[in-house]
Design an enzyme around this catalytic site. Structure first.
Site, mmCIF file in Angstrom:
data_model
loop_
_atom_site.group_PDB
_atom_site.id
_atom_site.type_symbol
_atom_site.label_atom_id
_atom_site.label_comp_id
_atom_site.label_asym_id
_atom_site.label_seq_id
_atom_site.Cartn_x
_atom_site.Cartn_y
_atom_site.Cartn_z
ATOM 1 N N HIS A 53 44.802 37.479 38.656
ATOM 2 C CA HIS A 53 43.535 36.850 39.047
ATOM 3 C C HIS A 53 42.433 37.562 38.246
ATOM 4 O O HIS A 53 42.563 38.754 37.944
ATOM 5 C CB HIS A 53 43.352 37.098 40.553
ATOM 6 C CG HIS A 53 42.216 36.381 41.193
ATOM 7 N ND1 HIS A 53 40.918 36.795 41.077
ATOM 8 C CD2 HIS A 53 42.193 35.286 41.991
ATOM 9 C CE1 HIS A 53 40.133 35.984 41.783
ATOM 10 N NE2 HIS A 53 40.882 35.053 42.345
ATOM 11 N N ASP B 221 48.038 44.124 44.059
ATOM 12 C CA ASP B 221 47.102 43.108 44.528
ATOM 13 C C ASP B 221 47.876 42.256 45.534
ATOM 14 O O ASP B 221 48.704 41.431 45.156
ATOM 15 C CB ASP B 221 46.594 42.281 43.341
ATOM 16 C CG ASP B 221 45.721 41.100 43.779
ATOM 17 O OD1 ASP B 221 45.684 40.790 44.989
ATOM 18 O OD2 ASP B 221 45.106 40.476 42.905
ATOM 19 N N GLN C 160 47.865 37.574 47.937
ATOM 20 C CA GLN C 160 48.689 36.393 48.236
ATOM 21 C C GLN C 160 50.001 36.749 48.933
ATOM 22 O O GLN C 160 50.797 35.863 49.215
ATOM 23 C CB GLN C 160 49.003 35.620 46.940
ATOM 24 C CG GLN C 160 47.802 34.990 46.273
ATOM 25 C CD GLN C 160 47.210 33.819 47.057
ATOM 26 O OE1 GLN C 160 47.858 33.222 47.902
ATOM 27 N NE2 GLN C 160 45.955 33.503 46.767
ATOM 28 N N LYS D 70 42.147 35.398 53.582
ATOM 29 C CA LYS D 70 43.370 34.683 53.230
ATOM 30 C C LYS D 70 44.491 34.950 54.238
ATOM 31 O O LYS D 70 45.566 34.392 54.146
ATOM 32 C CB LYS D 70 43.837 35.081 51.825
ATOM 33 C CG LYS D 70 42.915 34.541 50.740
ATOM 34 C CD LYS D 70 43.358 34.898 49.349
ATOM 35 C CE LYS D 70 42.351 34.386 48.346
ATOM 36 N NZ LYS D 70 42.633 34.829 46.982
ATOM 37 N N CYS E 33 40.927 30.920 38.870
ATOM 38 C CA CYS E 33 40.539 32.289 38.480
ATOM 39 C C CYS E 33 41.630 32.972 37.661
ATOM 40 O O CYS E 33 41.799 34.201 37.736
ATOM 41 C CB CYS E 33 40.192 33.155 39.692
ATOM 42 S SG CYS E 33 38.798 32.553 40.638
HETATM 43 C C1 LIG Z 1 42.001 35.463 46.055
HETATM 44 C C2 LIG Z 1 42.604 36.464 45.171
HETATM 45 C C3 LIG Z 1 41.879 37.555 44.697
HETATM 46 C C4 LIG Z 1 40.413 37.726 44.993
HETATM 47 O O1 LIG Z 1 40.151 37.774 46.359
HETATM 48 P P1 LIG Z 1 38.656 37.671 46.903
HETATM 49 O O2 LIG Z 1 38.859 37.438 48.360
HETATM 50 O O3 LIG Z 1 38.027 36.490 46.217
HETATM 51 O O4 LIG Z 1 37.977 38.945 46.607
HETATM 52 C C5 LIG Z 1 42.532 38.473 43.926
HETATM 53 N N1 LIG Z 1 43.823 38.350 43.614
HETATM 54 C C6 LIG Z 1 44.566 37.310 44.046
HETATM 55 C C7 LIG Z 1 46.010 37.240 43.686
HETATM 56 C C8 LIG Z 1 43.984 36.329 44.827
HETATM 57 O O5 LIG Z 1 44.710 35.293 45.243
#
Ligand SMILES: *Cc1c(COP(=O)(O)O)cnc(C)c1O
Length: 412
Positions: free
Chosen positions: A129, A206, A209, A232, A370
């Site tokens: 992302h 990260d 997801q 999320k 993104c």
């Molecule tokens: C949504 C997302 C982000 C960013 O998250 P924010 O809530 O917009 O700060 C980073 N990495 C992944 C894999 C995402 O899906």
């Protein structure tokens, strides 16, 4: 080991009843919400917790002698403990509240970045992302470090042999996504963590997801940092978590300066507060933190295995039906995938399809998600992405497929 609590048997209709946004109509059609990769809907318990906080408990935390401040502080710290238990973090002070994944990655990029020197190497992947790309580019520019990008194959899987060849004593940090928000690929994160550690590098996962789809145990993963957003994972927006190993957080310099993060301030010298406060400058999103705790209490009661099976079933059926459409192609066909279905249809723009789906009540995301470098790799402007959550039903997938076929017919 975390204590296994009684799980609520998985029943999608029972779950749906707890998410009020799902039972509405848009343009006179029942809403079919398939944009869970962008954000999740909120269960009634979280909505109620937000209302309760502002109706009854609102106060600043960690500073008041008065009753309300103590109530709010206790709830905020209880939420931290709930999250600690959920991700199986060894220590409470290893769970830092931030504003979200983006804020968390920027925080670690800054603080960890302060320990780096010219020529040090950072590894990310081709499926990151933007929030796990740009902070590292900014850091590399600031510190003259080198950014290496693990390539992927046409299925959207990391080329692990290339990753291995990147690792050396120059590698200081590896920051990769657990699950791709665009492709749904579940990366071999444990392997990445173990190999990075063998090379002496630290690892950031990260988890934006993965936290909502699978059981996360940071001790089992042995990652140095695990970062995710609250919104999320059925919690509020504007709040997120950085889990960091204490040994790392102790040596990293603070990110932002201000209230709460200090022990003693004089104009000659300021000393910093203990963890987690050292990384939590200023008044935080108090309601957000408390209600994210509520979201995790809710999640802890769910049967994650049953949920994963259900979500997988929905995504698999959607994929099977999508490929029957002439000119349709799934983007992201990794062996190990979560319930994200990205696709393109020859000659049709994703945005046009998304707009027509919307008019039929179906919410999907279209565009680059993104992940522009990923779009460049697949040589496409964007995809249509349907991302499923545990409250989605087979019936909704059928409505989506029917609406999709109708949209394609209208555009051709
Ligand atoms: C949504 C997302 C982000 C960013 O998250 P924010 O809530 O917009 O700060 C980073 N990495 C992944 C894999 C995402 O899906």
């Amino acid at each position: 080991m975390v204590e296994e609590k009684m799980k609520v048997p998985f029943d999608v209709e029972q779950i749906r009843k707890q998410f009020p946004t799902l039972s509405q109509q848009v343009y006179g059609k029942n809403l079919v919400y398939l944009d869970n990769g962008a954000t999740s809907q909120k269960p009634q318990v979280v909505i109620d917790a937000i209302a309760k906080y502002y109706s009854e408990d609102n106060s600043n935390i960690h500073r008041g002698v008065h009753h309300l401040s103590q109530v709010a502080t206790e709830q905020y710290e209880n939420a931290r403990a709930t999250i600690q238990r959920y991700i199986n973090a060894p220590l409470l002070e290893e769970v830092l509240f931030t504003a979200g994944t983006t804020a968390g990655i920027n925080m670690i990029a800054f603080s960890f970045g302060e320990t780096l020197k010219e020529g040090d190497e950072i590894i990310i992947s081709a499926m990151e992302h933007h929030s796990n790309i740009v902070p590292w580019q900014m850091l590399c520019e600031r510190k003259k470090c080198v950014l290496k990008v693990i390539p992927i194959n046409q299925k959207g899987e990391l080329k692990m042999d290339v990753f291995e060849s990147f690792l050396s004593e120059k590698t200081k940090l590896v920051s990769v996504t657990h699950i791709s928000n665009t492709l749904g690929t579940i990366n071999p994160i444990k392997e990445i963590i173990d190999q990075s550690h063998q090379a002496g590098a630290k690892v950031i996962v990260d988890g934006a997801q993965s936290i909502q789809h699978m059981k996360i145990d940071v001790q089992e993963l042995d990652c140095d940092f695990f970062i995710f957003s609250g919104h999320k994972v059925f919690g509020p927006t504007g709040v997120g978590v950085v889990y960091g190993k204490k040994e790392m957080l102790d040596i990293l310099p603070p990110y932002q300066g201000g209230g709460d993060m200090i022990a003693k301030v004089t104009f000659e010298k300021t000393t910093y507060n203990v963890l987690p406060h050292k990384f939590e400058a200023g008044t935080p999103n108090i309601s957000g933190g408390i209600c994210l705790g509520t979201a995790f209490e809710f999640l802890a009661e769910q049967d994650l295995d049953a949920i994963a099976k259900h979500e997988h079933h929905l995504a698999k059926f959607a994929e099977e039906e999508i490929v029957k459409i002439e000119g349709a192609r799934i983007i992201g066909t990794a062996q190990n995938k979560t319930s994200v279905v990205s696709f393109v249809i020859d000659g049709l723009h994703p945005f046009d399809i998304g707009t027509l789906l919307d008019k039929q009540g179906v919410a999907v995301r279209t565009g680059h998600h993104c992940t522009q470098p990923l779009m460049d790799f697949f040589e496409i402007p964007g995809t249509i992405r349907a991302s499923f959550a545990f409250y989605n039903t087979m019936e909704e997938v059928e409505i989506f497929i029917k609406a999709l076929k109708r949209s394609v017919e209208m555009l051709r």
